[in-house]
Enzyme design. Structure first.
Site, PDB file in Angstrom:
ATOM      1  N   CYS A  73       0.859  -1.176   0.000  1.00 15.49           N
ATOM      2  CA  CYS A  73       0.000   0.000   0.000  1.00 15.49           C
ATOM      3  C   CYS A  73       0.900   1.233   0.000  1.00 15.49           C
ATOM      4  O   CYS A  73       1.647   1.462   0.961  1.00 15.49           O
ATOM      5  CB  CYS A  73      -0.871  -0.029   1.259  1.00 15.49           C
ATOM      6  SG  CYS A  73      -1.856   1.449   1.504  1.00 15.49           S
ATOM      7  N   CYS A 182      -0.771   3.861  -6.582  1.00 17.49           N
ATOM      8  CA  CYS A 182      -1.699   3.175  -5.677  1.00 17.49           C
ATOM      9  C   CYS A 182      -1.848   1.769  -6.242  1.00 17.49           C
ATOM     10  O   CYS A 182      -2.069   1.619  -7.456  1.00 17.49           O
ATOM     11  CB  CYS A 182      -3.044   3.891  -5.653  1.00 17.49           C
ATOM     12  SG  CYS A 182      -4.366   2.926  -4.890  1.00 17.49           S
TER      13      CYS A 182
HETATM   14  N1  DGL Z   1      -3.874   0.373  -2.426  1.00 20.30           N
HETATM   15  C1  DGL Z   1      -3.475   1.375  -1.505  1.00 20.30           C
HETATM   16  C2  DGL Z   1      -2.358   2.244  -2.034  1.00 20.30           C
HETATM   17  O1  DGL Z   1      -1.520   1.735  -2.746  1.00 20.30           O
HETATM   18  C3  DGL Z   1      -4.572   2.124  -0.783  1.00 20.30           C
HETATM   19  C4  DGL Z   1      -5.753   2.561  -1.581  1.00 20.30           C
HETATM   20  C5  DGL Z   1      -6.843   3.023  -0.657  1.00 20.30           C
HETATM   21  O2  DGL Z   1      -7.281   2.195   0.156  1.00 20.30           O
HETATM   22  O3  DGL Z   1      -7.206   4.200  -0.712  1.00 20.30           O
HETATM   23  O4  DGL Z   1      -2.250   3.389  -1.714  1.00 20.30           O
END
Ligand code: DGL
Length: 255
Positions: A73, A182
């Protein structure tokens, strides 16, 4: 307890794109996937909130006996990764948008990320980099995957970009590099590529997998028993497992 798994943790399904990359680069390893889908999206939360949620989740994950944790993440990685390392006995890796790599290659770079991640990079004022925080896209990808239960619903979110006003952004061919900052955005990579017509589209998954590989090589701790290659845990284990299986069987869905 045998510490045999490498844990992969995200707010939801986004980290499945990281898991796919890790599986490719570390074929002898076992993985454990935890998606915190109930708390997704993370990308509009405060740093305190993110830390509280992530510490709880890391404690939970450590209960399974893991030898490393990959925080798949970008939002958590750019905000609280250092702090999380205090709470864990095992190495913790993050996923970061490879913005500096793009800057080194020169040209114009567009970073698409959650608002939290985009704010961190906007503050750095890197040469040639435009950072845009998309406040709805990750949540929408998550919601569609969950409510419609199939990946094509996510893949063909041709309206996903218009949700964020990106389709009105007439920048086709303007950026040399687009960074998917993301992990959820890997699932709409095709729409992003088609829209921006950029030569290079990067995410941080490859770089993370490389660091984890280095650790595994140094510790010589590879396991060869590939039964149950990926164990899904947590309240949303079944949903994440079925999404993962669809991603794996739809070759070329993410790359
Ligand atoms: N997939 C995550 C990222 O890479 C978080 C996305 C989210 O939950 O807003 O930031």
């Amino acid at each position: 307890m045998n510490k045999e798994y490498i844990a992969v943790y995200d707010s939801g399904i986004g980290g499945i794109s990281t898991l796919a990359e890790l599986e490719k680069r570390l074929p002898a390893e076992k993985f454990l996937y935890f998606g915190d889908n109930g708390n997704a999206p993370y990308g509009n939360r405060t740093k305190d909130d993110l830390l509280k949620i992530a510490v709880n989740n890391i404690n939970y994950i450590c209960g399974f006996g893991v030898k490393a944790i990959v925080v798949a993440c970008n939002t958590l990685s750019v905000t609280v990764l250092d702090k999380l390392r205090y709470y864990s006995d095992v190495p913790i890796f993050g996923v970061f948008p490879p913005v500096e790599t793009a800057v080194l290659s020169g040209g114009r770079t567009l970073l698409l990320a959650t608002p939290v991640t985009a704010a961190v990079y906007a503050e750095k004022r890197l040469n040639g980099v435009t950072a845009i925080g998309l406040s709805r896209l990750a949540g929408e990808i998550e919601r569609r995957a969950f409510s419609l239960g199939e990946i094509n619903a996510v893949k063909h979110t041709s309206d996903a970009l218009s949700l964020e006003g990106l389709s009105r952004m007439d920048k086709a061919g303007f950026f040399d590099t687009v960074i998917l900052g993301c992990t959820h955005f890997s699932f709409v990579k095709k729409q992003i590529v088609d829209h921006f017509k950029s030569k290079t589209v990067l995410n941080g998954n490859y770089f993370t997998a490389k660091s984890v590989l280095r650790m595994v090589k140094n510790s010589k701790s590879s396991v060869n028993n590939c039964k149950n290659r990926v164990l899904f845990v947590g309240r949303y284990a079944r949903f994440n497992k079925s999404f993962y299986e669809k991603v794996v069987s739809a070759s070329g869905f993410i790359s």
